[in-house]
Write a protein that holds these residues in place. Structure first.
Motif, short mmCIF file in Angstrom:
data_model
loop_
_atom_site.label_atom_id
_atom_site.label_comp_id
_atom_site.label_asym_id
_atom_site.label_seq_id
_atom_site.Cartn_x
_atom_site.Cartn_y
_atom_site.Cartn_z
N SER A 17 -85.79 -13.75 38.98
CA SER A 17 -84.91 -14.08 37.89
C SER A 17 -84.80 -12.89 37.09
O SER A 17 -85.24 -11.71 37.31
N LYS A 18 -84.21 -13.17 35.93
CA LYS A 18 -83.83 -12.02 35.11
C LYS A 18 -84.96 -11.23 34.42
O LYS A 18 -84.84 -10.14 34.04
N GLN A 19 -86.09 -12.28 34.23
CA GLN A 19 -87.29 -11.85 33.70
C GLN A 19 -88.19 -11.22 34.48
O GLN A 19 -88.93 -10.13 34.16
N ASP A 20 -88.12 -11.24 36.01
CA ASP A 20 -88.88 -10.65 36.78
C ASP A 20 -88.05 -10.40 38.10
O ASP A 20 -87.52 -11.22 39.13
N CYS A 21 -87.19 -9.21 38.07
CA CYS A 21 -86.29 -8.87 39.23
C CYS A 21 -86.69 -7.59 39.78
O CYS A 21 -86.69 -6.42 39.68
N TRP A 22 -87.08 -8.11 41.32
CA TRP A 22 -87.57 -7.12 42.13
C TRP A 22 -86.49 -6.93 43.18
O TRP A 22 -86.05 -7.95 43.53
N ASP A 31 -88.77 -2.63 40.87
CA ASP A 31 -88.94 -3.50 39.60
C ASP A 31 -87.66 -3.30 38.64
O ASP A 31 -87.89 -2.26 37.79
N VAL A 32 -86.39 -3.80 38.84
CA VAL A 32 -85.36 -3.29 38.06
C VAL A 32 -85.21 -4.06 36.71
O VAL A 32 -84.06 -4.25 36.03
N THR A 33 -86.26 -5.08 36.41
CA THR A 33 -86.13 -5.88 35.32
C THR A 33 -85.44 -5.02 34.05
O THR A 33 -84.63 -5.67 33.19
N LYS A 34 -86.24 -4.04 33.85
CA LYS A 34 -86.00 -3.02 32.54
C LYS A 34 -84.56 -2.48 32.59
O LYS A 34 -84.13 -1.67 31.80
N PHE A 35 -84.04 -2.40 34.08
CA PHE A 35 -83.00 -1.58 34.06
C PHE A 35 -81.68 -2.28 34.19
O PHE A 35 -80.61 -1.93 34.36
N LEU A 36 -81.69 -3.77 34.25
CA LEU A 36 -80.56 -4.62 34.34
C LEU A 36 -79.72 -4.37 33.34
O LEU A 36 -78.46 -4.16 34.08
N GLU A 37 -79.80 -4.18 32.09
CA GLU A 37 -78.92 -3.87 31.28
C GLU A 37 -78.16 -2.55 31.22
O GLU A 37 -77.15 -2.27 30.89
N GLU A 38 -78.88 -1.71 31.74
CA GLU A 38 -78.71 -0.10 31.93
C GLU A 38 -77.64 0.25 32.96
O GLU A 38 -77.00 1.00 33.20
N HIS A 39 -77.88 -0.98 34.06
CA HIS A 39 -77.21 -0.61 35.36
C HIS A 39 -75.72 -0.52 35.35
O HIS A 39 -75.00 -1.42 34.71
N PRO A 40 -75.02 0.63 35.36
CA PRO A 40 -73.61 1.14 35.34
C PRO A 40 -72.73 -0.08 36.18
O PRO A 40 -71.57 -0.47 35.73
N GLY A 41 -73.17 -0.37 37.30
CA GLY A 41 -72.80 -1.44 37.90
C GLY A 41 -72.79 -2.97 37.74
O GLY A 41 -72.28 -4.00 38.21
N GLY A 42 -73.50 -3.00 36.38
CA GLY A 42 -73.71 -4.53 35.78
C GLY A 42 -74.98 -5.28 36.21
O GLY A 42 -75.54 -4.76 37.31
N GLU A 43 -75.47 -6.09 35.65
CA GLU A 43 -76.90 -6.81 36.00
C GLU A 43 -76.49 -7.80 36.99
O GLU A 43 -77.54 -8.16 37.66
N GLU A 44 -75.40 -8.64 37.12
CA GLU A 44 -75.17 -9.47 38.10
C GLU A 44 -75.43 -8.97 39.31
O GLU A 44 -76.05 -9.85 40.20
#
Ligand code: HEM
Length: 146
Positions: A17-22, A31-44
């Motif tokens: 999930s967006k809250q727990d994304c491994w 664990d990319v949860t904290k990296f989702l918004e930062e990812h240059p390729g987008g969180e999707e």
């Protein structure tokens, strides 16, 4: 961070999930949860790969070394039963772990290579002046002989 922890595929599969994304890349559980918004390729794309092994997708994009350093930063463990490849050390650099050290070395090298201003003067201006005087002297001699 304890990166030696082992996780089973089904444990990882629950964190999608967006809250727990491994995600799994090269047998590393990240664990990319904290990296989702930062990812240059987008969180999707990360959410789509959540809970799964995304090694192929990750490599297909041709991610940089910087991206691989992020993997070390967010890694929380390894996938149980994953056979670590012989070239695993080459896939990731450990520079993330010691960024300050790398910077210090860089600064040191710049200092070592940069010349003090007076040395530049001695190296370029003095030979130029000598040559100018020498030519002037030859010119005067020539002029006197004429
Ligand atoms: C923990 C896993 C991942 C990390 C740390 C990560 C990191 C990054 C970074 C730092 C970039 C900027 C470009 C670069 O430095 O290479 C990037 C770009 C990108 N990433 Fe990821 N990424 C991850 C996983 C994925 C996955 C699984 C996909 C696809 C399914 C993906 C798709 C992309 C795309 C499409 C771009 C944009 C490329 C571009 O615009 O040129 N990433 N990623």
């Amino acid at each position: 961070m304890d990166t030696e922890r082992m996780f089973t595929l089904s444990q990882v599969a629950q964190q999608k999930s967006k809250q727990d994304c491994w995600i799994i890349i090269h047998g590393r559980v990240i664990d990319v949860t904290k990296f989702l918004e930062e990812h240059p390729g987008g969180e999707e794309v990360l959410i789509e790969s959540a809970g799964k092994d995304a090694t192929k997708e990750f490599e297909d994009i041709g991610h940089s070394k910087a991206a691989k350093n992020y993997i070390l930063k967010y890694q929380i463990g390894y996938l149980q039963g994953y056979k670590i490849q012989d070239d695993d050390d080459n896939l990731f650099t450990d520079s993330y772990k010691e960024p300050m050290k790398a910077k210090e070395i860089e600064a040191f090298v710049i200092k070592q290579n940069s010349k003090p201003k007076h040395l530049v003067f001695v190296e370029y201006f003095v030979p130029f002046l000598s040559a100018a005087f020498f030519l002037y002297y030859r010119y005067l001699n020539g002029a006197l002989q004429l």
